[in-house]
Motif scaffolding. Structure first.
Motif, PDB file in Angstrom:
ATOM      1  N   GLU A 115       0.854  -1.186   0.000  1.00 54.12           N
ATOM      2  CA  GLU A 115       0.000   0.000   0.000  1.00 54.12           C
ATOM      3  C   GLU A 115       0.890   1.236   0.000  1.00 54.12           C
ATOM      4  O   GLU A 115       2.035   1.198   0.485  1.00 54.12           O
ATOM      5  CB  GLU A 115      -0.921  -0.005   1.210  1.00 54.12           C
ATOM      6  CG  GLU A 115      -0.183  -0.045   2.548  1.00 54.12           C
ATOM      7  CD  GLU A 115      -1.137  -0.132   3.715  1.00 54.12           C
ATOM      8  OE1 GLU A 115      -1.761   0.908   4.020  1.00 54.12           O
ATOM      9  OE2 GLU A 115      -1.265  -1.232   4.288  1.00 54.12           O
ATOM     10  N   LEU A 122       0.924   9.353  -2.372  1.00 59.37           N
ATOM     11  CA  LEU A 122      -0.069   9.338  -3.442  1.00 59.37           C
ATOM     12  C   LEU A 122       0.025  10.590  -4.305  1.00 59.37           C
ATOM     13  O   LEU A 122      -0.043  10.523  -5.538  1.00 59.37           O
ATOM     14  CB  LEU A 122      -1.475   9.216  -2.849  1.00 59.37           C
ATOM     15  CG  LEU A 122      -1.865   7.852  -2.279  1.00 59.37           C
ATOM     16  CD1 LEU A 122      -3.236   7.917  -1.637  1.00 59.37           C
ATOM     17  CD2 LEU A 122      -1.853   6.794  -3.366  1.00 59.37           C
ATOM     18  N   GLN A 188     -14.575   2.378  -6.811  1.00 55.89           N
ATOM     19  CA  GLN A 188     -13.426   2.424  -5.918  1.00 55.89           C
ATOM     20  C   GLN A 188     -13.096   1.009  -5.487  1.00 55.89           C
ATOM     21  O   GLN A 188     -13.914   0.092  -5.619  1.00 55.89           O
ATOM     22  CB  GLN A 188     -13.685   3.323  -4.702  1.00 55.89           C
ATOM     23  CG  GLN A 188     -14.622   2.735  -3.675  1.00 55.89           C
ATOM     24  CD  GLN A 188     -14.812   3.670  -2.495  1.00 55.89           C
ATOM     25  OE1 GLN A 188     -15.404   4.714  -2.606  1.00 55.89           O
ATOM     26  NE2 GLN A 188     -14.290   3.269  -1.342  1.00 55.89           N
ATOM     27  N   GLU A 228      -7.727   8.524  -1.818  1.00 53.65           N
ATOM     28  CA  GLU A 228      -7.680   7.084  -1.994  1.00 53.65           C
ATOM     29  C   GLU A 228      -8.964   6.569  -2.634  1.00 53.65           C
ATOM     30  O   GLU A 228      -8.939   5.642  -3.463  1.00 53.65           O
ATOM     31  CB  GLU A 228      -7.444   6.382  -0.655  1.00 53.65           C
ATOM     32  CG  GLU A 228      -6.057   6.608  -0.062  1.00 53.65           C
ATOM     33  CD  GLU A 228      -5.961   7.933   0.682  1.00 53.65           C
ATOM     34  OE1 GLU A 228      -6.962   8.677   0.676  1.00 53.65           O
ATOM     35  OE2 GLU A 228      -4.892   8.231   1.235  1.00 53.65           O
ATOM     36  N   ASP A 229     -10.102   7.161  -2.268  1.00 52.73           N
ATOM     37  CA  ASP A 229     -11.380   6.717  -2.833  1.00 52.73           C
ATOM     38  C   ASP A 229     -11.454   7.001  -4.330  1.00 52.73           C
ATOM     39  O   ASP A 229     -12.034   6.229  -5.098  1.00 52.73           O
ATOM     40  CB  ASP A 229     -12.544   7.403  -2.121  1.00 52.73           C
ATOM     41  CG  ASP A 229     -12.638   6.986  -0.655  1.00 52.73           C
ATOM     42  OD1 ASP A 229     -12.139   5.895  -0.325  1.00 52.73           O
ATOM     43  OD2 ASP A 229     -13.197   7.757   0.147  1.00 52.73           O
ATOM     44  N   TRP A 231      -8.911   7.179  -6.382  1.00 56.44           N
ATOM     45  CA  TRP A 231      -7.661   6.795  -7.039  1.00 56.44           C
ATOM     46  C   TRP A 231      -7.888   5.978  -8.316  1.00 56.44           C
ATOM     47  O   TRP A 231      -7.059   6.004  -9.235  1.00 56.44           O
ATOM     48  CB  TRP A 231      -6.782   6.000  -6.075  1.00 56.44           C
ATOM     49  CG  TRP A 231      -5.406   5.788  -6.618  1.00 56.44           C
ATOM     50  CD1 TRP A 231      -4.872   4.642  -7.118  1.00 56.44           C
ATOM     51  CD2 TRP A 231      -4.402   6.784  -6.735  1.00 56.44           C
ATOM     52  NE1 TRP A 231      -3.596   4.856  -7.539  1.00 56.44           N
ATOM     53  CE2 TRP A 231      -3.261   6.181  -7.315  1.00 56.44           C
ATOM     54  CE3 TRP A 231      -4.329   8.126  -6.403  1.00 56.44           C
ATOM     55  CZ2 TRP A 231      -2.093   6.859  -7.577  1.00 56.44           C
ATOM     56  CZ3 TRP A 231      -3.154   8.821  -6.652  1.00 56.44           C
ATOM     57  CH2 TRP A 231      -2.057   8.189  -7.239  1.00 56.44           C
TER      58      TRP A 231
END
Length: 482
Positions: A115, A122, A188, A228-229, A231
């Motif tokens: 991760e 990110l 997602q 992150e959602d 991405w």
């Protein structure tokens, strides 16, 4: 006294009679010890030198400012990490176990999951990917196409559940009801990017005229969320699918402040899914109002044009004379032309007769005869001059020919023999030009100016060719040949 490591118990023993262990036994004991102690670890570091072998395994290093750690992602694990591709400089948190590699006497981390290490990593990855795709020209404004004014079918790529699809359908129904095709996808999580890319490609693969209509415009939508959602819409596979779409595409991912890479490559970017629906279709009532207004303006323009044409036609009618007046004028003109036609031949003959009279008065036969006599006299004079010139030229040519003949005669062999020279010939008739090479007793023929005689050679020939004697008192002319 010495201490010995027992691989079976994992303890040190003291004694002088401890058995010697092989290298393989030590390596196996060390492997068990490390795997037992570090059977589950989470390591944070920066990826360095990632390399995918032909076998499908990925070899890399995790490093920080003080140390390096070799790591492996097996091929099966790589297949499970959908959407993740190890890249140089990426900061990650890797989960797995430590083990050893006896062949190199080294230890390494077997990675089971990866991760990204926080929002900072990110954002760094996002910026690097954005620069890479921008360098390829995928975000150029010249590639973006205008949206159709009035599409007949709209394709929507989003989750089948949730408020996004309801908002889009409700807004399209309010503005301009039309057919909407929904391609359900995950927006997602694992596999979301692959499904979104496949949906875009699937809509583009629909052929026109088939049982399923091909959309005129696409909407890729998702509600708001964290980095992150969202991405999945930053993945390269989604961006390239949107860039390759032949159907104009509207990106409506997140809220107005949320930006993803698909927003840069899309033909239009909507701040919200509702705004995307408003961009895709116009308001039907507004179009009807505009059409009604344009129709009224068109009718007014047509009415005004017809009225102006009627007024102009009335003015033209007033300027046109009556038909009987036109016929009378043309009849009078016709009568005048008929009268002139009758008088025409007589007038023409009269004018030609007058022209002949004038020409006859100008013609003087006596003068013409005098001119002929003068021209004949001139021609006779020119003929005499030409004859005299031809005679003089012929006389000069005769003199030149005689002079050339005399010169040729003076240099002929006959004249040379008359001056006391003689020509010597051998038995074959070839001229003899030198005494060398003539043997005694050879018969020769000597030719003089009046006749020729035969002679025989006596004496031996000279060893060297004799030089011609100089002329003087003792040798006034040609010497003796024999």
């Amino acid at each position: 006294m010495s201490e010995t490591f027992d691989p079976e118990t994992g303890e040190l023993s003291t004694g002088t009679n401890a058995p010697a262990l092989s290298v393989s036994e030590v390596s196996a004991a060390l492997k068990r010890t490390i795997e037992d102690a570090f059977g589950f670890v989470r390591v944070r570091g920066e990826i360095s030198q990632p390399k995918v072998a032909s076998s499908g395994h990925c070899y890399l290093r995790l490093k920080d400012e003080n140390a390096n750690l070799d790591a492996i992602i097996w091929r099966g694990t790589m297949a499970k990490l959908r959407g993740f591709k190890p890249e140089e400089g990426m900061e990650v948190i890797a989960t797995g176990k430590l083990t050893t590699y006896p062949g190199r006497s080294s230890y390494q981390l077997i990675i089971e999951s990866v991760e990204l290490a926080g929002a900072g990593a990110l954002l760094k990855l996002l910026e690097e990917r954005r620069k890479k795709l921008a360098a390829e020209g995928l975000f150029d404004e010249a590639r973006k196409r205008p949206l159709p004014m009035l599409p007949t079918c709209i394709g929507v790529v989003t989750s089948p559940t949730g408020a996004v699809i309801r908002d889009i359908l409700h807004r399209i129904s309010d503005r301009f009801p039309m057919r909407v095709l929904v391609w359900p996808v995950k927006v997602q999580g694992e596999g979301a990017a692959q499904e979104v890319a496949a949906a875009i490609k699937g809509f583009n693969a629909i052929s026109a005229g088939g049982p399923v209509p091909c959309p005129d415009v696409l909407i890729v939508a998702r509600g708001g969320g964290s980095l992150e959602d969202l991405w999945a819409f930053n993945e390269e596979i989604v961006v390239r699918a949107a860039a390759a779409s032949r159907i104009p595409l509207i990106a409506a991912v997140g809220h107005e402040t949320d930006w993803t890479l698909i927003d840069h490559v899309a033909d239009r970017r909507a701040p919200t899914p509702t705004a995307a629906a408003e961009m895709a279709v116009p308001v039907r009532l507004e179009l009807l109002g505009r059409a009604t207004q344009c129709g009224e303006r068109l009718m007014q323009a047509i009415t005004r044009y017809l009225e102006e044409g009627r007024i102009h036609l009335q003015g033209l009618v007033r300027g046109i004379p009556r038909l009987d007046e036109i016929v009378e004028q043309k009849t009078q003109a016709l009568d005048d032309l008929a009268e002139r036609l009758k008088r025409g031949p007589d007038l023409l003959l009269q004018r030609r007769r007058q022209d002949f009279t004038v020409l006859g008065a100008r013609l003087n036969l006596d003068r013409f005869k005098l001119d002929l006599k003068r021209y004949a006299k001139d021609i006779a004079v020119f003929g005499e001059r030409a004859e005299r010139c031809a005679r003089a030229l012929l006389e000069r040519l005769d003199h030149r020919v005689e002079a050339l003949a005399a010169r040729l005669e003076s240099v002929s062999p006959k004249r040379v023999l008359e001056r006391g020279y003689a020509m010597v010939w051998d038995a074959s008739g070839a001229p003899v030009t030198a005494a060398a090479g003539i043997a005694a007793g050879v018969a020769l023929r000597v030719e003089f100016a009046d006749d020729s005689i035969g002679v025989n050679v006596t004496g031996a020939p000279p060893s060297k060719p004799a030089k011609p004697a100089k002329r003087g008192k003792d040798n006034p002319g040609q010497g003796t040949l024999l």
